[in-house]
Design a protein around this motif. Structure first.
Motif, PDB file in Angstrom:
ATOM      1  N   MET A  74       0.858  -1.166   0.000  1.00 36.46           N
ATOM      2  CA  MET A  74       0.000   0.000   0.000  1.00 36.46           C
ATOM      3  C   MET A  74       0.905   1.229   0.000  1.00 36.46           C
ATOM      4  SD  MET A  74      -2.746   0.992   2.972  1.00 36.46           S
ATOM      5  CE  MET A  74      -1.522   0.768   4.243  1.00 36.46           C
ATOM      6  N   ASN A  75       0.427   2.305  -0.596  1.00 36.70           N
ATOM      7  CA  ASN A  75       1.132   3.576  -0.574  1.00 36.70           C
ATOM      8  C   ASN A  75       0.088   4.662  -0.329  1.00 36.70           C
ATOM      9  OD1 ASN A  75       2.818   5.735  -0.843  1.00 36.70           O
ATOM     10  ND2 ASN A  75       3.313   5.394  -2.988  1.00 36.70           N
ATOM     11  N   GLN A  76      -0.179   4.956   0.955  1.00 37.85           N
ATOM     12  CA  GLN A  76      -1.187   5.950   1.312  1.00 37.85           C
ATOM     13  C   GLN A  76      -0.542   7.312   1.463  1.00 37.85           C
ATOM     14  OE1 GLN A  76      -2.887   3.799   4.802  1.00 37.85           O
ATOM     15  NE2 GLN A  76      -4.798   4.597   4.001  1.00 37.85           N
ATOM     16  N   LYS A  77      -1.200   8.321   0.900  1.00 39.51           N
ATOM     17  CA  LYS A  77      -0.745   9.705   1.061  1.00 39.51           C
ATOM     18  C   LYS A  77      -1.831  10.483   1.771  1.00 39.51           C
ATOM     19  CE  LYS A  77       2.276   9.712  -2.860  1.00 39.51           C
ATOM     20  NZ  LYS A  77       2.409   9.898  -4.266  1.00 39.51           N
ATOM     21  N   PHE A  78      -1.421  11.189   2.808  1.00 40.09           N
ATOM     22  CA  PHE A  78      -2.326  12.043   3.562  1.00 40.09           C
ATOM     23  C   PHE A  78      -1.864  13.483   3.360  1.00 40.09           C
ATOM     24  CE2 PHE A  78      -1.838   8.012   5.757  1.00 40.09           C
ATOM     25  CZ  PHE A  78      -3.148   7.581   5.876  1.00 40.09           C
ATOM     26  N   ILE A  79      -2.690  14.273   2.671  1.00 38.84           N
ATOM     27  CA  ILE A  79      -2.380  15.683   2.422  1.00 38.84           C
ATOM     28  C   ILE A  79      -3.589  16.478   2.880  1.00 38.84           C
ATOM     29  CG2 ILE A  79      -1.758  17.409   0.697  1.00 38.84           C
ATOM     30  CD1 ILE A  79      -0.706  15.052  -1.038  1.00 38.84           C
ATOM     31  N   LEU A  80      -3.369  17.364   3.828  1.00 40.10           N
ATOM     32  CA  LEU A  80      -4.458  18.110   4.443  1.00 40.10           C
ATOM     33  C   LEU A  80      -5.324  18.802   3.398  1.00 40.10           C
ATOM     34  CD1 LEU A  80      -5.773  18.958   7.082  1.00 40.10           C
ATOM     35  CD2 LEU A  80      -4.210  20.903   7.160  1.00 40.10           C
TER      36      LEU A  80
END
Length: 144
Positions: A74-80
């Protein structure tokens, strides 16, 4: 560029809310930390029911990336304030994930103080199943 490399304790806690039910998962490991001027990187391995999974976390102001490899990827990105997409692969199949980051609070690890990230996000799985997630990552240091 000066790098700060350390072995650090890590706690990754997730709470998932769906249809009024809550599920909590806590991972406690010792991992590797590398800090630079504008970024921190944390790596650690964990044993799951599927086998070993390697975690690679990159932290920057307003953004966190969580890459997992091994028996699941998995490659999750969290960007506000942004919606991102990811594919979660494991031995039983593949899931399409949409992540809408609602809150991202990030305090870097500093001399004698733990680093901490709090993320609140909505996740839609395969375009249908919506869940609210709360993720807290605490790493290194002596105190919060």
């Amino acid at each position: 560029m000066e790098l700060n490399k350390l072995e650090v304790p890590i706690q990754l806690r997730t709470v998932i809310e769906e249809n009024g039910d809550k599920e909590m998962n806590i991972i406690k490991q010792v991992g590797q930390y590398v800090g630079a001027k504008n970024r921190e990187v944390i790596t650690f391995s964990e044993e799951t029911e599927l086998g070993e999974v390697r975690n690679f976390i990159t932290l920057q102001d307003g953004k966190m990336t969580l890459k997992r490899s091994g028996q699941l990827t998995m490659n999750q990105k969290f960007i506000l304030g942004q919606r991102t997409e990811s594919i979660y692969r494991h031995p039983y199949g593949t899931l399409h994930l949409e992540i809408d980051t609602k809150k991202l609070q990030y305090n870097r690890m500093e001399q004698g103080r733990k680093g901490k990230v709090i993320i609140q996000y909505d996740m839609i799985i395969n375009g249908e199943q919506k869940r609210r997630h709360h993720l807290t990552l605490i790493y290194g240091g002596e105190k919060e």
